[in-house]
Motif scaffolding. Structure first.
Motif, PDB file in Angstrom:
ATOM      1  N   MET A 162       0.836  -1.205   0.000  1.00 54.24           N
ATOM      2  CA  MET A 162       0.000   0.000   0.000  1.00 54.24           C
ATOM      3  C   MET A 162       0.880   1.268   0.000  1.00 54.24           C
ATOM      4  O   MET A 162       0.584   2.253  -0.666  1.00 54.24           O
ATOM      5  CB  MET A 162      -0.934  -0.004   1.205  1.00 54.24           C
ATOM      6  N   ILE A 163       1.975   1.204   0.776  1.00 54.10           N
ATOM      7  CA  ILE A 163       2.892   2.349   0.802  1.00 54.10           C
ATOM      8  C   ILE A 163       3.590   2.496  -0.548  1.00 54.10           C
ATOM      9  O   ILE A 163       3.672   3.586  -1.121  1.00 54.10           O
ATOM     10  CB  ILE A 163       3.919   2.173   1.932  1.00 54.10           C
ATOM     11  N   TRP A 164       4.077   1.378  -1.079  1.00 54.39           N
ATOM     12  CA  TRP A 164       4.811   1.379  -2.345  1.00 54.39           C
ATOM     13  C   TRP A 164       3.928   1.841  -3.507  1.00 54.39           C
ATOM     14  O   TRP A 164       4.365   2.586  -4.390  1.00 54.39           O
ATOM     15  CB  TRP A 164       5.363  -0.026  -2.612  1.00 54.39           C
ATOM     16  N   LEU A 165       2.670   1.413  -3.487  1.00 54.65           N
ATOM     17  CA  LEU A 165       1.750   1.701  -4.585  1.00 54.65           C
ATOM     18  C   LEU A 165       0.825   2.880  -4.282  1.00 54.65           C
ATOM     19  O   LEU A 165      -0.196   3.057  -4.949  1.00 54.65           O
ATOM     20  CB  LEU A 165       0.924   0.457  -4.909  1.00 54.65           C
ATOM     21  N   ALA A 166       1.174   3.658  -3.265  1.00 59.62           N
ATOM     22  CA  ALA A 166       0.440   4.894  -2.928  1.00 59.62           C
ATOM     23  C   ALA A 166      -1.041   4.641  -2.693  1.00 59.62           C
ATOM     24  O   ALA A 166      -1.900   5.412  -3.131  1.00 59.62           O
ATOM     25  CB  ALA A 166       0.637   5.935  -4.036  1.00 59.62           C
ATOM     26  N   GLY A 167      -1.334   3.544  -1.967  1.00 60.17           N
ATOM     27  CA  GLY A 167      -2.714   3.281  -1.583  1.00 60.17           C
ATOM     28  C   GLY A 167      -3.589   2.710  -2.673  1.00 60.17           C
ATOM     29  O   GLY A 167      -4.826   2.693  -2.516  1.00 60.17           O
ATOM     30  N   ASP A 168      -3.014   2.216  -3.751  1.00 63.19           N
ATOM     31  CA  ASP A 168      -3.800   1.628  -4.848  1.00 63.19           C
ATOM     32  C   ASP A 168      -4.160   0.187  -4.499  1.00 63.19           C
ATOM     33  O   ASP A 168      -3.395  -0.747  -4.763  1.00 63.19           O
ATOM     34  CB  ASP A 168      -2.992   1.692  -6.150  1.00 63.19           C
ATOM     35  N   ILE A 169      -5.330   0.004  -3.902  1.00 66.06           N
ATOM     36  CA  ILE A 169      -5.717  -1.322  -3.411  1.00 66.06           C
ATOM     37  C   ILE A 169      -5.835  -2.326  -4.556  1.00 66.06           C
ATOM     38  O   ILE A 169      -5.438  -3.493  -4.416  1.00 66.06           O
ATOM     39  CB  ILE A 169      -7.040  -1.238  -2.625  1.00 66.06           C
ATOM     40  N   ARG A 170      -6.365  -1.908  -5.680  1.00 67.69           N
ATOM     41  CA  ARG A 170      -6.536  -2.853  -6.795  1.00 67.69           C
ATOM     42  C   ARG A 170      -5.196  -3.409  -7.286  1.00 67.69           C
ATOM     43  O   ARG A 170      -5.084  -4.598  -7.597  1.00 67.69           O
ATOM     44  CB  ARG A 170      -7.288  -2.182  -7.942  1.00 67.69           C
ATOM     45  N   SER A 171      -4.171  -2.558  -7.336  1.00 66.02           N
ATOM     46  CA  SER A 171      -2.845  -3.042  -7.757  1.00 66.02           C
ATOM     47  C   SER A 171      -2.281  -4.034  -6.743  1.00 66.02           C
ATOM     48  O   SER A 171      -1.632  -5.019  -7.121  1.00 66.02           O
ATOM     49  CB  SER A 171      -1.887  -1.859  -7.933  1.00 66.02           C
ATOM     50  N   VAL A 172      -2.508  -3.786  -5.452  1.00 64.36           N
ATOM     51  CA  VAL A 172      -2.084  -4.734  -4.423  1.00 64.36           C
ATOM     52  C   VAL A 172      -2.778  -6.068  -4.635  1.00 64.36           C
ATOM     53  O   VAL A 172      -2.164  -7.142  -4.521  1.00 64.36           O
ATOM     54  CB  VAL A 172      -2.391  -4.180  -3.018  1.00 64.36           C
ATOM     55  N   PHE A 173      -4.057  -6.037  -4.952  1.00 61.70           N
ATOM     56  CA  PHE A 173      -4.808  -7.270  -5.194  1.00 61.70           C
ATOM     57  C   PHE A 173      -4.205  -8.077  -6.344  1.00 61.70           C
ATOM     58  O   PHE A 173      -4.119  -9.312  -6.264  1.00 61.70           O
ATOM     59  CB  PHE A 173      -6.273  -6.945  -5.500  1.00 61.70           C
ATOM     60  N   TRP A 174      -3.790  -7.402  -7.417  1.00 66.50           N
ATOM     61  CA  TRP A 174      -3.211  -8.134  -8.545  1.00 66.50           C
ATOM     62  C   TRP A 174      -1.901  -8.830  -8.150  1.00 66.50           C
ATOM     63  O   TRP A 174      -1.645  -9.967  -8.555  1.00 66.50           O
ATOM     64  CB  TRP A 174      -2.965  -7.176  -9.712  1.00 66.50           C
ATOM     65  N   ILE A 175      -1.085  -8.165  -7.349  1.00 66.49           N
ATOM     66  CA  ILE A 175       0.165  -8.791  -6.899  1.00 66.49           C
ATOM     67  C   ILE A 175      -0.120  -9.986  -6.005  1.00 66.49           C
ATOM     68  O   ILE A 175       0.583 -11.005  -6.033  1.00 66.49           O
ATOM     69  CB  ILE A 175       1.039  -7.752  -6.174  1.00 66.49           C
ATOM     70  N   ALA A 176      -1.193  -9.911  -5.211  1.00 64.69           N
ATOM     71  CA  ALA A 176      -1.534 -10.983  -4.276  1.00 64.69           C
ATOM     72  C   ALA A 176      -1.966 -12.263  -4.977  1.00 64.69           C
ATOM     73  O   ALA A 176      -2.064 -13.318  -4.340  1.00 64.69           O
ATOM     74  CB  ALA A 176      -2.639 -10.516  -3.336  1.00 64.69           C
ATOM     75  N   VAL A 177      -2.220 -12.198  -6.273  1.00 63.76           N
ATOM     76  CA  VAL A 177      -2.578 -13.406  -7.030  1.00 63.76           C
ATOM     77  C   VAL A 177      -1.395 -14.388  -7.091  1.00 63.76           C
ATOM     78  O   VAL A 177      -1.582 -15.606  -7.116  1.00 63.76           O
ATOM     79  CB  VAL A 177      -3.036 -13.019  -8.456  1.00 63.76           C
ATOM     80  N   ILE A 178      -0.167 -13.872  -7.090  1.00 63.23           N
ATOM     81  CA  ILE A 178       1.030 -14.700  -7.338  1.00 63.23           C
ATOM     82  C   ILE A 178       1.185 -15.842  -6.331  1.00 63.23           C
ATOM     83  O   ILE A 178       1.336 -17.013  -6.734  1.00 63.23           O
ATOM     84  CB  ILE A 178       2.287 -13.811  -7.379  1.00 63.23           C
ATOM     85  N   PRO A 179       1.190 -15.583  -4.998  1.00 61.34           N
ATOM     86  CA  PRO A 179       1.382 -16.708  -4.083  1.00 61.34           C
ATOM     87  C   PRO A 179       0.273 -17.752  -4.159  1.00 61.34           C
ATOM     88  O   PRO A 179       0.494 -18.927  -3.805  1.00 61.34           O
ATOM     89  CB  PRO A 179       1.429 -16.044  -2.704  1.00 61.34           C
ATOM     90  N   ALA A 180      -0.908 -17.395  -4.640  1.00 61.92           N
ATOM     91  CA  ALA A 180      -1.976 -18.379  -4.786  1.00 61.92           C
ATOM     92  C   ALA A 180      -1.579 -19.451  -5.799  1.00 61.92           C
ATOM     93  O   ALA A 180      -1.829 -20.650  -5.590  1.00 61.92           O
ATOM     94  CB  ALA A 180      -3.273 -17.689  -5.212  1.00 61.92           C
ATOM     95  N   PHE A 181      -0.944 -19.050  -6.895  1.00 64.17           N
ATOM     96  CA  PHE A 181      -0.534 -20.027  -7.897  1.00 64.17           C
ATOM     97  C   PHE A 181       0.680 -20.836  -7.439  1.00 64.17           C
ATOM     98  O   PHE A 181       0.859 -21.987  -7.847  1.00 64.17           O
ATOM     99  CB  PHE A 181      -0.268 -19.329  -9.231  1.00 64.17           C
ATOM    100  N   VAL A 182       1.526 -20.252  -6.583  1.00 62.06           N
ATOM    101  CA  VAL A 182       2.623 -21.018  -5.969  1.00 62.06           C
ATOM    102  C   VAL A 182       2.044 -22.142  -5.115  1.00 62.06           C
ATOM    103  O   VAL A 182       2.525 -23.288  -5.138  1.00 62.06           O
ATOM    104  CB  VAL A 182       3.520 -20.096  -5.124  1.00 62.06           C
TER     105      VAL A 182
END
Length: 395
Positions: A162-182
């Motif tokens: 959230m800090i890195w992406l300036a509070g862009d929740i949707r972008s955080v959600f897209w990154i969170a997809v990665i560990p699910a496929f791991v």
């Protein structure tokens, strides 16, 4: 035994399932940590709507566990249902990032929680299939600990992103997809299901098999239902953090405190349950929830918040893995996943009721009334626990 007085080693599948849970929980809990803010701030919905989304989604997962458990027992296999559940969850993660309304969030949560339901009972049953009775508390405690490591890291990742992406929740959600496929990759390539001995399970009628669940199992499930009525979704802890003064960006960090208590105590509590009266451990767990609720209701600063949330996590550690052990010990092998399915549907229904009530009470009476009501229900559940015959509690 490996040595005099030492515990037998836990099966490989327990560790594999633990790491599968870790990565999926890392993904899911990033979503969960930001969901209260996404629903109430980004989408502008009320706290009651948030409670309804959480409660309905978790209840859906529980009903799916009923189906997943029954189908697993009928087929006599665990891995296909475990893999289907984790794979479906990974494929549906992007739906949350695309959601533009509370209804869309609910839809995404329903699909994700259905996937969780399909895998839950077969996963718990596989652990019981491979783990000796005298070591099951430790096995469930270990899996829960690894699962909670993911939940512990998730709010840290959520806050950092959230800090890195300036509070862009949707972008955080897209990154969170990665560990699910791991997580899915680990289940696909490393999870092995042991060959079953004896004849294939009989194709019993679905409803008839539910009626065949042992009476001691049903009593344990009733107590678990009462316990779960005493707690609501952890989303309300995030809202309490905002009320206590944390910013929207830092509020998810409250779940770090919750999960730190959870991860540190889950394995010791599970191992202890292999040697001590389960009712005593459950009583301590419910007492911690009562005290935690009172602290959260009567204090408004960050110190009180940290203490109350830490006690919530400790309560989860002392109850969740223990209930799994009790069901595993009481259920016959041919109805093990079915029994876990019934357990999960009962606790899911209770969580739905608790979350709906908490959301409405929070909107109308405030946070203090919500936590005090939870404390009162928890105290009642503790009393009801001791009405359970001792032979069932120690089943």
């Amino acid at each position: 035994m490996n040595a005099a007085g030492s515990r037998p080693r836990l099966p490989r599948s327990v560790w594999v399932l633990g790491f599968v849970s870790l990565f999926m929980d890392l993904s899911s809990e990033i979503f969960h940590a930001l969901l209260p803010l996404f629903v109430t701030v980004t989408l502008g919905a009320s706290v009651a709507v948030l409670g309804a989304i959480d409660g309905v989604a978790e209840a859906t997962a529980s009903f799916a566990k009923l189906a997943g458990g029954r189908l697993s027992d009928r087929q006599g296999k665990r891995k296909p249902w475990i893999l289907a559940g984790y794979g479906m969850a990974a494929l549906t993660k992007p739906l949350m990032a695309l959601a533009g309304s509370p209804l869309a969030v609910l839809g995404a949560r329903l699909v994700d929680r259905t996937a969780k339901g399909l895998r839950g009972a077969p996963r718990d049953a596989l652990i019981a299939d491979e783990t000796p009775r005298e070591n099951r508390g430790a096995a469930y405690g270990l899996r829960q600990s690894l699962d909670t490591v993911g939940a512990l890291l998730a709010p840290l990742a959520a806050a950092g992103l959230m800090i890195w992406l300036a509070g862009d929740i949707r972008s955080v959600f897209w990154i969170a997809v990665i560990p699910a496929f791991v997580s899915v990759a680990i289940a696909l390539f490393f999870l092995r299901e042991p060959a079953r001995e004896g004849p294939a399970p009989a194709r019993q009628p679905v409803l008839g098999s539910f009626r065949d669940v042992d009476r001691s199992c049903r009593r344990i499930i009733l107590v678990a239902f009462l316990f779960t009525l005493a707690r609501f979704s952890e989303s309300f802890l995030v809202l309490k953090a905002v009320e206590a003064g944390l910013s929207l960006t830092l509020a998810p960090l409250v779940l770090v405190v919750f999960n730190l208590s959870y991860v540190l105590l889950s394995y010791p509590a599970g191992a202890l349950s292999d040697r001590r009266d389960p009712r005593a451990i459950l009583t301590v767990g419910i007492a911690l929830l009562v005290v935690g609720n009172v602290v959260l209701a009567t204090t408004g600063g960050l110190a009180g918040l940290a203490i109350g949330v830490g006690l919530w996590g400790a309560h989860m550690a002392l109850t969740q893995g223990l209930f799994a052990k009790l069901i595993a010990d009481a259920a016959p092998a041919e109805l093990r996943a079915t029994s876990f399915g019934l357990f999960h549907v009962a606790t899911g229904a209770a969580l739905l009721l608790a979350s709906l009530a908490a959301g409405m009470l929070w909107d109308h009476e405030g946070s203090a009334a919500t936590f005090l009501a939870s404390a009162a229900v928890a105290a009642g559940a503790g009393v009801m626990l001791w009405l359970l015959p001792n032979r069932d509690a120690a089943a």
